[in-house]
Design an enzyme around this catalytic site. Structure first.
Site, PDB file in Angstrom:
ATOM      1  N   VAL A 115     106.454  11.617  23.530  1.00 38.39           N
ATOM      2  CA  VAL A 115     106.336  13.030  23.176  1.00 38.39           C
ATOM      3  C   VAL A 115     106.391  13.870  24.441  1.00 38.39           C
ATOM      4  CG1 VAL A 115     104.847  14.764  22.095  1.00 38.39           C
ATOM      5  CG2 VAL A 115     104.889  12.427  21.191  1.00 38.39           C
ATOM      6  N   CYS A 116     107.244  14.884  24.419  1.00 39.65           N
ATOM      7  CA  CYS A 116     107.341  15.806  25.549  1.00 39.65           C
ATOM      8  C   CYS A 116     106.500  17.036  25.227  1.00 39.65           C
ATOM      9  CB  CYS A 116     108.805  16.188  25.773  1.00 39.65           C
ATOM     10  SG  CYS A 116     109.023  17.201  27.235  1.00 39.65           S
ATOM     11  N   LEU A 117     105.272  17.012  25.699  1.00 44.94           N
ATOM     12  CA  LEU A 117     104.337  18.123  25.516  1.00 44.94           C
ATOM     13  C   LEU A 117     103.642  18.327  26.857  1.00 44.94           C
ATOM     14  CD1 LEU A 117     103.003  20.092  23.451  1.00 44.94           C
ATOM     15  CD2 LEU A 117     101.307  18.302  23.028  1.00 44.94           C
ATOM     16  N   ARG A 121     101.091  16.000  30.144  1.00 46.81           N
ATOM     17  CA  ARG A 121     101.638  15.595  31.441  1.00 46.81           C
ATOM     18  C   ARG A 121     101.072  16.518  32.531  1.00 46.81           C
ATOM     19  NH1 ARG A 121     107.118  16.601  29.154  1.00 46.81           N
ATOM     20  NH2 ARG A 121     107.011  18.088  30.829  1.00 46.81           N
TER      21      ARG A 121
END
Length: 194
Positions: A115-117, A121
């Site tokens: 998941v790119c959130l 990160r």
């Protein structure tokens, strides 16, 4: 001073022994700071009605749980998406590991469930909570972000042709003809397989 500290340790040891005896002689497991914080986060959850949290390994393993999101608006209306959370013992100083267990055509989720959130990160801060992450995931379904993609193909379609993107999402949600949900990062520049 040293004598007072030794007495204090003996008192603490006696309290622990009494607690174990009251518990049938079973040693009481000491909670990590991460477990304590996670307990606090869970007790303060304020989830949207379209989100649920479950503990597949039972309430004794709070550090691993699942969240189901059913968006009530946007492109993904009608879908149900399951996420697994693995929380580190050093939480909140490290963001939980979150994976999408549902295959989905989405610019910010790849086929492996990554998941790119941003808050998972570089923008993670210990003041953030599980509640914040769940709202962030929910927001990915109501407002997918083509500017920071994991699935570059889906992001390009969303950016260049939102109607086709909506059609692709509907087809994927209905189980229609299989779309290429996402390619591996090594194939992003390769167009020969289209």
């Amino acid at each position: 001073m040293l004598g007072a500290m030794i007495r204090l340790f003996k008192v603490k040891e006696k309290q622990r022994e009494l607690a174990e005896n009251a518990n049938g002689g079973v040693p009481i497991k000491k909670q990590t700071a991460g477990e304590l914080r996670l307990n606090k986060d869970i007790s303060e959850l304020n989830l949207p009605s379209s989100c649920t949290m479950t503990f597949p390994n039972g309430k004794d393993n709070l550090m691993n749980f699942e969240v189901s999101i059913r968006p009530d608006e946007g492109y993904y209306l009608g879908g149900t998406f399951l996420f697994s959370f693995q929380v580190s013992p050093i939480y909140p100083h490290e963001a939980p590991k979150v994976k999408c267990k549902t295959k989905v055509y989405h610019p910010n989720i790849d086929l492996e469930g990554n998941v790119c959130l941003n808050i998972l990160r570089e923008d993670w801060k210990p003041v953030l909570s599980i509640n914040t992450i769940i709202y962030g995931l929910y927001h990915l379904f109501t407002e997918p972000n083509w500017e920071d993609p994991l699935n570059h193909d889906a992001a390009a379609v969303l950016r260049d042709n939102p109607k086709m993107f909506e059609s692709n999402v509907r087809r994927a949600l209905s189980g229609g003809p299989k779309l290429q949900l996402a390619r591996s990062p090594s194939s992003y520049g390769d167009t020969s397989h289209r």
